[in-house]
Design a protein around this motif. Sequence first.
Motif, PDB file in Angstrom:
ATOM      1  N   VAL A 163       0.834  -1.207   0.000  1.00 21.02           N
ATOM      2  CA  VAL A 163       0.000   0.000   0.000  1.00 21.02           C
ATOM      3  C   VAL A 163       0.867   1.254   0.000  1.00 21.02           C
ATOM      4  N   LEU A 164       0.283   2.337  -0.497  1.00 21.66           N
ATOM      5  CA  LEU A 164       0.896   3.656  -0.397  1.00 21.66           C
ATOM      6  C   LEU A 164       0.367   4.420   0.812  1.00 21.66           C
ATOM      7  N   ASP A 165      -0.900   4.164   1.164  1.00 20.77           N
ATOM      8  CA  ASP A 165      -1.534   4.877   2.270  1.00 20.77           C
ATOM      9  C   ASP A 165      -2.397   3.903   3.054  1.00 20.77           C
ATOM     10  N   GLY A 166      -1.813   3.292   4.088  1.00 17.36           N
ATOM     11  CA  GLY A 166      -2.547   2.321   4.881  1.00 17.36           C
ATOM     12  C   GLY A 166      -3.784   2.894   5.529  1.00 17.36           C
ATOM     13  N   ARG A 167      -3.734   4.160   5.939  1.00 17.43           N
ATOM     14  CA  ARG A 167      -4.889   4.792   6.581  1.00 17.43           C
ATOM     15  C   ARG A 167      -6.095   4.823   5.636  1.00 17.43           C
ATOM     16  N   ALA A 168      -5.841   4.982   4.338  1.00 15.79           N
ATOM     17  CA  ALA A 168      -6.933   5.078   3.373  1.00 15.79           C
ATOM     18  C   ALA A 168      -7.572   3.728   3.072  1.00 15.79           C
ATOM     19  N   VAL A 169      -6.768   2.652   3.078  1.00 12.50           N
ATOM     20  CA  VAL A 169      -7.299   1.363   2.636  1.00 12.50           C
ATOM     21  C   VAL A 169      -7.738   0.459   3.786  1.00 12.50           C
ATOM     22  N   GLN A 170      -7.221   0.658   4.985  1.00 14.67           N
ATOM     23  CA  GLN A 170      -7.554  -0.265   6.059  1.00 14.67           C
ATOM     24  C   GLN A 170      -9.034  -0.285   6.437  1.00 14.67           C
ATOM     25  N   PRO A 171      -9.762   0.846   6.435  1.00 20.16           N
ATOM     26  CA  PRO A 171     -11.199   0.751   6.733  1.00 20.16           C
ATOM     27  C   PRO A 171     -11.937  -0.187   5.788  1.00 20.16           C
ATOM     28  N   PHE A 172     -11.541  -0.197   4.510  1.00 26.75           N
ATOM     29  CA  PHE A 172     -12.150  -1.117   3.554  1.00 26.75           C
ATOM     30  C   PHE A 172     -11.923  -2.564   3.970  1.00 26.75           C
ATOM     31  N   TRP A 173     -10.675  -2.904   4.298  1.00 26.81           N
ATOM     32  CA  TRP A 173     -10.357  -4.288   4.639  1.00 26.81           C
ATOM     33  C   TRP A 173     -10.996  -4.701   5.963  1.00 26.81           C
ATOM     34  N   ARG A 174     -11.112  -3.777   6.903  1.00 19.71           N
ATOM     35  CA  ARG A 174     -11.808  -4.101   8.150  1.00 19.71           C
ATOM     36  C   ARG A 174     -13.272  -4.425   7.865  1.00 19.71           C
ATOM     37  N   ALA A 175     -13.876  -3.670   6.944  1.00 24.79           N
ATOM     38  CA  ALA A 175     -15.291  -3.872   6.642  1.00 24.79           C
ATOM     39  C   ALA A 175     -15.526  -5.165   5.878  1.00 24.79           C
ATOM     40  N   VAL A 176     -14.703  -5.442   4.876  1.00 29.76           N
ATOM     41  CA  VAL A 176     -14.949  -6.602   4.026  1.00 29.76           C
ATOM     42  C   VAL A 176     -14.605  -7.912   4.736  1.00 29.76           C
ATOM     43  N   LEU A 177     -13.629  -7.869   5.651  1.00 28.68           N
ATOM     44  CA  LEU A 177     -13.221  -9.073   6.361  1.00 28.68           C
ATOM     45  C   LEU A 177     -13.891  -9.231   7.725  1.00 28.68           C
ATOM     46  N   GLY A 178     -14.339  -8.121   8.309  1.00 28.16           N
ATOM     47  CA  GLY A 178     -14.824  -8.186   9.680  1.00 28.16           C
ATOM     48  C   GLY A 178     -13.689  -8.335  10.680  1.00 28.16           C
ATOM     49  N   TYR A 179     -12.500  -7.856  10.333  1.00 29.06           N
ATOM     50  CA  TYR A 179     -11.304  -7.972  11.164  1.00 29.06           C
ATOM     51  C   TYR A 179     -11.163  -6.776  12.098  1.00 29.06           C
ATOM     52  N   GLU A 180     -10.172  -6.878  13.003  1.00 32.44           N
ATOM     53  CA  GLU A 180      -9.848  -5.811  13.939  1.00 32.44           C
ATOM     54  C   GLU A 180      -8.360  -5.503  13.866  1.00 32.44           C
ATOM     55  N   PRO A 181      -7.939  -4.297  14.269  1.00 33.32           N
ATOM     56  CA  PRO A 181      -6.500  -3.991  14.295  1.00 33.32           C
ATOM     57  C   PRO A 181      -5.766  -4.933  15.244  1.00 33.32           C
ATOM     58  N   ALA A 182      -4.566  -5.315  14.860  1.00 29.23           N
ATOM     59  CA  ALA A 182      -3.757  -6.182  15.708  1.00 29.23           C
ATOM     60  C   ALA A 182      -3.426  -5.478  17.014  1.00 29.23           C
ATOM     61  N   VAL A 183      -3.477  -6.214  18.106  1.00 26.68           N
ATOM     62  CA  VAL A 183      -3.156  -5.670  19.419  1.00 26.68           C
ATOM     63  C   VAL A 183      -1.653  -5.775  19.639  1.00 26.68           C
ATOM     64  N   GLY A 184      -1.091  -4.760  20.290  1.00 29.84           N
ATOM     65  CA  GLY A 184       0.325  -4.801  20.604  1.00 29.84           C
ATOM     66  C   GLY A 184       1.212  -4.618  19.407  1.00 29.84           C
ATOM     67  N   SER A 185       0.722  -3.886  18.385  1.00 33.76           N
ATOM     68  CA  SER A 185       1.502  -3.708  17.158  1.00 33.76           C
ATOM     69  C   SER A 185       2.329  -2.439  17.185  1.00 33.76           C
ATOM     70  N   GLY A 186       2.493  -1.839  18.373  1.00 35.28           N
ATOM     71  CA  GLY A 186       3.342  -0.661  18.482  1.00 35.28           C
ATOM     72  C   GLY A 186       2.539   0.614  18.351  1.00 35.28           C
ATOM     73  N   SER A 187       3.250   1.715  18.142  1.00 34.23           N
ATOM     74  CA  SER A 187       2.620   3.028  18.121  1.00 34.23           C
ATOM     75  C   SER A 187       2.245   3.488  16.723  1.00 34.23           C
ATOM     76  N   GLU A 188       2.477   2.628  15.725  1.00 37.19           N
ATOM     77  CA  GLU A 188       2.165   3.028  14.358  1.00 37.19           C
ATOM     78  C   GLU A 188       0.664   3.254  14.208  1.00 37.19           C
ATOM     79  N   GLU A 189       0.320   4.211  13.382  1.00 34.17           N
ATOM     80  CA  GLU A 189      -1.091   4.511  13.140  1.00 34.17           C
ATOM     81  C   GLU A 189      -1.289   4.685  11.646  1.00 34.17           C
ATOM     82  N   PRO A 190      -2.082   3.853  10.995  1.00 34.04           N
ATOM     83  CA  PRO A 190      -2.837   2.764  11.593  1.00 34.04           C
ATOM     84  C   PRO A 190      -1.959   1.550  11.902  1.00 34.04           C
TER      85      PRO A 190
END
Length: 224
Positions: A114-141
């Motif tokens: 990806v070039l912009d994870g912030r832009a694409v991650q909401p799509f993948w959360r919606a289509v998969l029903g997934y959640e952000p990984a816990v304990g993945s550090g301070s990166e956002e997203p």
Amino acid sequence: MNDRISAADFQVAEGTGDWRVTADERASAVFRTGSFTTGVQLVEAIGELAEAANHHPDVDLRYGTVVVRLTSHDVGGLSERDVALAVQVSRAARELDVPADPAAPTGLTIGIDVLDGRAVQPFWRAVLGYEPAVGSGSEEPAPALVDPAGHLPTVWFQQMDAPREQRNRVHLDVYVGPDVAAQRVADAVAAGGRLVTDEFAPDWWVLADAEGNEACVCTWPVER
């Protein structure tokens, strides 16, 4: 309790030779039971050990195999409790004449460039029903999304330095029930995706995120 240990500490501990540590800081072992009945016996033994230790692994029972995964959620990784339970589980398997298969795959990760994870991650959360990984550090997203139930592969996002001209960098087929497929498609579009084609609906819809990475929302084939 803070008895966290490193992956290396776990791997060199006595009695953990059946186990392998994966990138998500879980220890996994695959046992070749050879039959469903033997698998049930092993799972029952693991259940008793887990209750006695008050430390509960994830156990996947299939015909011919049992996969066990250990982690300590309270410390965000592996602990001495995982070592102790791993040793006990391996001992129980040997008592049932069930061999371990340390060479077997113990995990699967799907990467998306990806070039912009912030832009694409909401799509993948919606289509998969997934959640952000816990304990993945301070990166956002967060650099990865995970299945809340812990069954399906982790999806992680790798930063690209420049666009790539090829049509697609990944493709996923996501199977859901026919009663929720249309809503899943709508949620994905609302989360920044787009409908590429519904030519094959209701068997499957082809979607894409903001950068063109594609996913199909699929149902079981419809009788016609």
